[in-house]
Design a protein around this motif. Structure first.
Motif, short mmCIF file in Angstrom:
data_model
loop_
_atom_site.label_atom_id
_atom_site.label_comp_id
_atom_site.label_asym_id
_atom_site.label_seq_id
_atom_site.Cartn_x
_atom_site.Cartn_y
_atom_site.Cartn_z
N THR A 253 0.79 -1.06 -0.16
CA THR A 253 0.02 0.20 -0.12
C THR A 253 0.87 1.26 0.07
OG1 THR A 253 -1.60 -1.03 1.11
CG2 THR A 253 -1.73 1.43 1.16
N GLY B 215 2.36 2.01 -3.50
CA GLY B 215 1.50 2.25 -4.27
C GLY B 215 1.22 3.79 -4.11
N PHE C 189 -6.22 5.37 -9.21
CA PHE C 189 -5.24 4.36 -9.06
C PHE C 189 -4.98 3.82 -7.67
CE2 PHE C 189 -1.19 3.02 -7.47
CZ PHE C 189 -0.45 2.10 -8.48
N THR D 152 -8.56 1.99 -6.52
CA THR D 152 -9.02 0.68 -7.09
C THR D 152 -7.95 -0.29 -6.56
OG1 THR D 152 -9.20 1.53 -9.23
CG2 THR D 152 -8.67 -0.45 -9.43
N SER D 153 -6.69 -0.04 -6.28
CA SER D 153 -5.65 -0.80 -5.73
C SER D 153 -6.16 -1.22 -4.09
CB SER D 153 -4.15 -0.22 -5.76
OG SER D 153 -3.34 -1.20 -5.23
N SER E 234 -8.22 -4.80 -4.64
CA SER E 234 -6.94 -5.87 -4.99
C SER E 234 -6.99 -7.20 -4.35
CB SER E 234 -5.56 -5.09 -4.46
OG SER E 234 -5.87 -5.13 -2.94
N GLY F 133 -4.49 0.39 -11.34
CA GLY F 133 -4.74 0.19 -9.98
C GLY F 133 -5.10 -1.36 -9.89
N SER G 228 -1.23 -3.46 -10.98
CA SER G 228 -0.09 -2.98 -9.88
C SER G 228 -0.06 -4.07 -8.79
CB SER G 228 -0.30 -1.52 -9.51
OG SER G 228 0.92 -1.18 -8.69
N PRO G 229 -1.20 -4.37 -8.12
CA PRO G 229 -1.10 -4.94 -6.95
C PRO G 229 -1.05 -6.50 -7.23
CG PRO G 229 -3.24 -4.45 -7.09
CD PRO G 229 -2.61 -3.47 -8.21
#
Length: 456
Positions: A146, A149, A315, A318-319, A323, A373, A376-377
């Motif tokens: 987290t 990000g 981003f 969303t993440s 995720s 988003g 990325s995770p």
């Protein structure tokens, strides 16, 4: 009768995690924090757009080129030692950036920042893994992800605000106290790892770094002087030779950075394609958008940051919100579909041709933020799961390296396309974003095909 008393649970110290998160935040903030401030830096130091590109690109090229090699070096010298050396060097380079009197000094200091950042990035996660175990480790990695990000996303916003309110030099000088705190925390919190004594693949490190740098230079120089200019052709030739040399060294080395056998795993290659394509498309054009918003639409650095915040916030939310759910689905569908979504978002930026204002960019920023988003995770875990357990760390580092290389080449190519339109800056933005759209869609489809049938 005898009674047994359950042992009291051992308290977990989160001090090392705080140290890791602070170092990570500093590192990733500086991948994007200068983006919106570039016009101010150029006006103050008297530099053109090409030089301004290198202020961003030299950092990401150094980070991408040395990330894998620093991992090998830390195995040999000790991860804590390499991390602290990288963090200390990063702080000194940041000070030089803030005091730079010319664009040449600034670019050189940013290169040192990138080299030091590679030492930090390659060692932070292994240090966290050494410190925590079981559920605490899972929680630590979740918190770290987290923060990573947020760090990468917030730089764009913070840079514009600081440049307008305090001046661009405070982008660098203002973080020095945080560097000092991170250094003290890291020194007092982390435990040194055992040295493996493995050989370091210095030829492979050098070849990969030269290839990445030469290719980036060829793209930027081609935009300035033409793709048939001697400098461009020589740089392209050097990039090809260095890449061939890298492949050769990896095949014959006793301790290669990336074992050649991994490239026979389609899922691993698919993750590399996705990592490169999504970061190129989602963030490679941000310097161009910043330049256009300030130079054509007349927005201030702060106003530009606020516009770009729409991508950052999309981003982040969303993440943060979905995720965990994304891991339930097939990686090919998630990573490939989200990368295609980024491409469709980039394509909507062609609306600036009919309405050359910041509002026309909002759909592109929102959709690319949404897609990024989602990717990325997920992609680091998929990269690690795609290879045998013994190579999990290498796979994760390779995926991060591919992502940073995508950003470096994205900035270079987008800048070249933008400059090629001369005074027609709006047409340059549209062409740049359509190029990103094509690459993202292609990367998403190819990545999804390579990941077909794979489950993380």
């Amino acid at each position: 009768m005898s009674s047994s008393v359950a042992p009291a649970p051992v308290a977990v110290s989160w001090r090392p995690l705080v140290a890791a998160c602070l170092g990570t935040f500093l590192l990733l903030v500086y991948t994007t924090i200068v983006t919106v401030a570039l016009p101010r830096i150029g006006a103050d130091l008297g530099s053109d757009f090409t030089a301004l590109q290198w202020i961003v690109d030299v950092f990401t090229v150094a980070l991408a080129g040395l990330l894998l090699g620093m991992g090998s070096l830390s195995d040999n010298l000790g991860r804590k030692r390499v991390y602290l050396a990288g963090l200390g060097t990063f702080g000194l380079a940041t000070l030089v950036c803030g005091l730079a009197g010319s664009v040449t000094v600034l670019i050189a200091a940013r290169a040192v920042q990138g080299i030091a950042g590679a030492a930090m990035f390659a060692t932070i996660l292994p240090l966290v893994g050494l410190t925590y175990h079981g559920r605490a480790r899972a929680r630590a990695f979740a918190v770290w992800g987290t923060v990573a990000g947020v760090g990468g996303a917030i730089g764009t916003v913070a840079g514009g605000a600081i440049a307008e309110l305090l001046g661009w030099r405070w982008i660098f000088l203002g973080s020095l106290p945080l560097c000092a705190v991170a250094l003290v925390l890291g020194f007092s919190s982390f435990t040194e790892s055992e040295r493996t004594g493995n050989r370091v693949d210095f030829p492979g490190i050098a070849a990969f770094t030269v290839a990445a740098t030469a290719l980036t230079y060829a793209v930027i120089n081609g935009g300035d002087h033409g793709f048939t200019a001697p400098g461009t052709l020589i740089a392209a030739l050097v990039a090809v030779i260095a890449l061939v040399a890298f492949v050769f060294f990896e095949r014959v080395s006793a301790a290669p950075m990336v074992p050649s056998s991994l490239f026979g795993t389609s899922a691993f290659v698919g993750v590399l394609v996705i990592a490169f394509g999504y970061y190129f498309a989602a963030f490679g054009a941000v310097p161009v958008l910043s330049h256009w918003l300030q130079g054509t639409t007349g927005l201030s650095p702060l106003g530009t940051s606020l516009v770009l915040t729409s991508q950052v916030m999309t981003f982040f939310f969303t993440s943060a919100l979905i995720s965990d759910r994304l891991h339930r689905y097939r990686p090919g569908a998630v990573l490939g579909g989200a990368t295609v979504l980024i491409g469709l978002g980039c394509a909507t930026a062609a609306a600036v041709l009919g309405s050359p204002g910041w509002v026309a960019l909002l759909p592109a920023l929102l959709l690319t933020g949404l897609g990024a988003g989602m990717v990325s995770p997920v992609f680091p875990a998929v990269a690690i799961a795609a290879v045998p357990a013994a190579f999990g760390g290498t796979a994760g580092a390779a995926a991060n390296s591919s992502r940073q290389l995508g950003l470096a080449l994205g900035i270079a190519l987008c800048g070249t396309i933008y400059r090629g339109h001369g005074e027609n800056a709006t047409g340059g933005v549209a062409s740049t974003m359509l190029c990103c759209a094509a690459l993202a869609v292609l990367s998403g489809l190819v990545g999804a095909w390579l990941l077909r049938g794979h489950r993380s």
